[in-house]
Design a protein around this motif. Structure first.
Motif, PDB file in Angstrom:
ATOM      1  N   ILE A  49     -12.567  -1.980  14.571  1.00  0.00           N
ATOM      2  CA  ILE A  49     -12.622  -3.329  15.155  1.00  0.00           C
ATOM      3  C   ILE A  49     -13.262  -4.307  14.171  1.00  0.00           C
ATOM      4  N   ILE A  50     -14.350  -3.869  13.520  1.00  0.00           N
ATOM      5  CA  ILE A  50     -14.996  -4.718  12.512  1.00  0.00           C
ATOM      6  C   ILE A  50     -14.044  -4.971  11.343  1.00  0.00           C
ATOM      7  N   TYR A  51     -13.340  -3.931  10.924  1.00  0.00           N
ATOM      8  CA  TYR A  51     -12.373  -4.055   9.835  1.00  0.00           C
ATOM      9  C   TYR A  51     -11.284  -5.056  10.196  1.00  0.00           C
ATOM     10  N   PHE A  52     -10.752  -4.968  11.408  1.00  0.00           N
ATOM     11  CA  PHE A  52      -9.711  -5.895  11.859  1.00  0.00           C
ATOM     12  C   PHE A  52     -10.217  -7.329  11.858  1.00  0.00           C
ATOM     13  N   ALA A  53     -11.444  -7.539  12.365  1.00  0.00           N
ATOM     14  CA  ALA A  53     -11.996  -8.892  12.436  1.00  0.00           C
ATOM     15  C   ALA A  53     -12.191  -9.483  11.040  1.00  0.00           C
ATOM     16  N   LEU A  54     -12.727  -8.696  10.115  1.00  0.00           N
ATOM     17  CA  LEU A  54     -12.956  -9.198   8.756  1.00  0.00           C
ATOM     18  C   LEU A  54     -11.640  -9.451   8.025  1.00  0.00           C
ATOM     19  N   MET A  55     -10.635  -8.604   8.242  1.00  0.00           N
ATOM     20  CA  MET A  55      -9.329  -8.825   7.622  1.00  0.00           C
ATOM     21  C   MET A  55      -8.710 -10.129   8.118  1.00  0.00           C
ATOM     22  N   CYS A  56      -8.829 -10.394   9.411  1.00  0.00           N
ATOM     23  CA  CYS A  56      -8.305 -11.646   9.960  1.00  0.00           C
ATOM     24  C   CYS A  56      -9.017 -12.848   9.359  1.00  0.00           C
ATOM     25  N   ILE A  57     -10.332 -12.735   9.192  1.00  0.00           N
ATOM     26  CA  ILE A  57     -11.103 -13.853   8.640  1.00  0.00           C
ATOM     27  C   ILE A  57     -10.721 -14.116   7.190  1.00  0.00           C
ATOM     28  N   PHE A  58     -10.701 -13.062   6.378  1.00  0.00           N
ATOM     29  CA  PHE A  58     -10.463 -13.241   4.944  1.00  0.00           C
ATOM     30  C   PHE A  58      -9.005 -13.573   4.615  1.00  0.00           C
ATOM     31  N   LEU A  59      -8.058 -12.957   5.333  1.00  0.00           N
ATOM     32  CA  LEU A  59      -6.648 -13.131   4.973  1.00  0.00           C
ATOM     33  C   LEU A  59      -5.959 -14.248   5.753  1.00  0.00           C
ATOM     34  N   LEU A  60      -6.302 -14.427   7.030  1.00  0.00           N
ATOM     35  CA  LEU A  60      -5.612 -15.421   7.850  1.00  0.00           C
ATOM     36  C   LEU A  60      -6.381 -16.730   7.964  1.00  0.00           C
ATOM     37  N   ALA A  61      -7.696 -16.649   8.182  1.00  0.00           N
ATOM     38  CA  ALA A  61      -8.486 -17.871   8.347  1.00  0.00           C
ATOM     39  C   ALA A  61      -8.815 -18.502   6.994  1.00  0.00           C
ATOM     40  N   TRP A 151       1.048 -11.201   9.633  1.00  0.00           N
ATOM     41  CA  TRP A 151       0.107 -10.215  10.133  1.00  0.00           C
ATOM     42  C   TRP A 151       0.286  -8.842   9.495  1.00  0.00           C
ATOM     43  N   ALA A 152       1.279  -8.681   8.640  1.00  0.00           N
ATOM     44  CA  ALA A 152       1.539  -7.373   8.043  1.00  0.00           C
ATOM     45  C   ALA A 152       0.347  -6.835   7.258  1.00  0.00           C
ATOM     46  N   PRO A 153      -0.277  -7.619   6.354  1.00  0.00           N
ATOM     47  CA  PRO A 153      -1.430  -7.078   5.627  1.00  0.00           C
ATOM     48  C   PRO A 153      -2.571  -6.647   6.544  1.00  0.00           C
ATOM     49  N   VAL A 154      -2.759  -7.373   7.649  1.00  0.00           N
ATOM     50  CA  VAL A 154      -3.841  -7.030   8.574  1.00  0.00           C
ATOM     51  C   VAL A 154      -3.509  -5.761   9.348  1.00  0.00           C
ATOM     52  N   LEU A 155      -2.327  -5.718   9.965  1.00  0.00           N
ATOM     53  CA  LEU A 155      -1.964  -4.577  10.810  1.00  0.00           C
ATOM     54  C   LEU A 155      -1.796  -3.298  10.001  1.00  0.00           C
ATOM     55  N   ILE A 156      -1.149  -3.403   8.847  1.00  0.00           N
ATOM     56  CA  ILE A 156      -0.990  -2.220   8.000  1.00  0.00           C
ATOM     57  C   ILE A 156      -2.350  -1.715   7.528  1.00  0.00           C
ATOM     58  N   GLY A 157      -3.228  -2.650   7.172  1.00  0.00           N
ATOM     59  CA  GLY A 157      -4.565  -2.254   6.744  1.00  0.00           C
ATOM     60  C   GLY A 157      -5.335  -1.537   7.830  1.00  0.00           C
ATOM     61  N   VAL A 158      -5.269  -2.032   9.062  1.00  0.00           N
ATOM     62  CA  VAL A 158      -5.996  -1.400  10.173  1.00  0.00           C
ATOM     63  C   VAL A 158      -5.446  -0.006  10.464  1.00  0.00           C
ATOM     64  N   VAL A 159      -4.114   0.124  10.493  1.00  0.00           N
ATOM     65  CA  VAL A 159      -3.507   1.433  10.770  1.00  0.00           C
ATOM     66  C   VAL A 159      -3.894   2.447   9.698  1.00  0.00           C
ATOM     67  N   LEU A 160      -3.797   2.052   8.429  1.00  0.00           N
ATOM     68  CA  LEU A 160      -4.171   2.961   7.351  1.00  0.00           C
ATOM     69  C   LEU A 160      -5.668   3.242   7.347  1.00  0.00           C
ATOM     70  N   PHE A 161      -6.471   2.265   7.730  1.00  0.00           N
ATOM     71  CA  PHE A 161      -7.920   2.465   7.805  1.00  0.00           C
ATOM     72  C   PHE A 161      -8.260   3.577   8.783  1.00  0.00           C
ATOM     73  N   VAL A 162      -7.571   3.578   9.927  1.00  0.00           N
ATOM     74  CA  VAL A 162      -7.833   4.608  10.934  1.00  0.00           C
ATOM     75  C   VAL A 162      -7.297   5.966  10.490  1.00  0.00           C
ATOM     76  N   VAL A 211       6.589  -5.910   3.040  1.00  0.00           N
ATOM     77  CA  VAL A 211       6.622  -5.864   4.502  1.00  0.00           C
ATOM     78  C   VAL A 211       5.934  -7.116   5.051  1.00  0.00           C
ATOM     79  N   HIS A 212       6.590  -7.811   5.979  1.00  0.00           N
ATOM     80  CA  HIS A 212       6.038  -9.017   6.582  1.00  0.00           C
ATOM     81  C   HIS A 212       6.202  -8.947   8.093  1.00  0.00           C
ATOM     82  N   ILE A 213       5.197  -9.449   8.791  1.00  0.00           N
ATOM     83  CA  ILE A 213       5.253  -9.587  10.249  1.00  0.00           C
ATOM     84  C   ILE A 213       4.781 -10.996  10.574  1.00  0.00           C
TER      85      ILE A 213
END
Length: 216
Positions: A49-61, A151-162, A211-213
């Motif tokens: 969850i922390i990883y997802f939040a930080l990825m959203c902040i750094f890559l999307l925001a 959202w591809a970099p975020v979602l792929i990163g979270v899935v691979l992180f887990v 890959v793009h979403i």
């Protein structure tokens, strides 16, 4: 040019947020434990969850980008003929074709300049005034110029992180064997090897396969 920003951010966060390396939330005996090289299902969930939040902040925001390569500009001049709208349309199509085949695609610009004032309405429909087309915008923005979230970099990163957390599905190398499954433990070598695997898979999906979403 290749945008290495998502890869860099994803790999750094993978290392820093691997449970048991720097911190584990929750720990085995306390809520927060440091450097215990232990993991658990609950801690992997919290760190994901922390990883997802930080990825959203750094890559999307914030939108961190790291480009490697050089800019390439392609200028094409189209001169429509007043007597033949079909000829001007062919010039326009040929210029677009040349632009679409240009490399690199991320920073290619097309400038179509209409030369000649006495053109028919049909000519103006094919090529009117000065037209600037940026291929990167065509790929990542809608026709109004509003940025679409990828959202591809975020979602792929979270899935691979887990999936690549040492000790959850597998650990390479393990404590007693070269490969262990579901040990819920980790070590420095395993984190290094799992990080390399994460980097390779993530770079292939994001940079090689593109890959793009998109949402919005």
């Amino acid at each position: 040019m290749s945008d290495w920003g998502p890869v860099f951010v994803a790999v750094v966060l993978f290392i820093l947020l691997t449970p048991g390396l720097l911190v584990q939330i929750p720990g085995k005996g306390r809520f927060i434990e440091f450097g215990n090289f232990q993991t658990s299902g609950a801690s992997i969930l919290v760190h994901s969850i922390i990883y997802f939040a930080l990825m959203c902040i750094f890559l999307l925001a914030i939108g961190i980008h790291m480009y490697i390569g050089s800019y390439f500009f392609l200028n094409a001049t189209v001169t429509p003929l007043a007597s033949s709208s079909k000829s001007s349309e062919n010039h326009f199509r040929q210029a677009l074709l040349t632009f679409s085949n240009s490399k690199p695609t991320n920073t290619s610009f097309l400038s179509l300049t209409q030369i000649g004032k006495e053109t028919t309405p049909s000519d103006r429909r094919g090529c009117c005034g000065v037209v600037f087309v940026e291929k990167w915008l065509l790929q990542r923005q809608d026709w109004r110029g509003q940025k679409m979230a990828d959202w591809a970099p975020v979602l792929i990163g979270v899935v691979l992180f887990v999936l690549l957390q040492p000790g959850l599905l597998f650990q390479l190398p393990g404590h007693n064997r070269q490969l262990e499954f579901g040990s819920m433990k980790t070590n420095g070598k395993a984190i290094a090897i799992h990080t390399l695997i994460f980097f390779a898979i993530y770079a292939i999906l994001i940079l090689a396969l593109h890959v793009h979403i998109y949402t919005g």
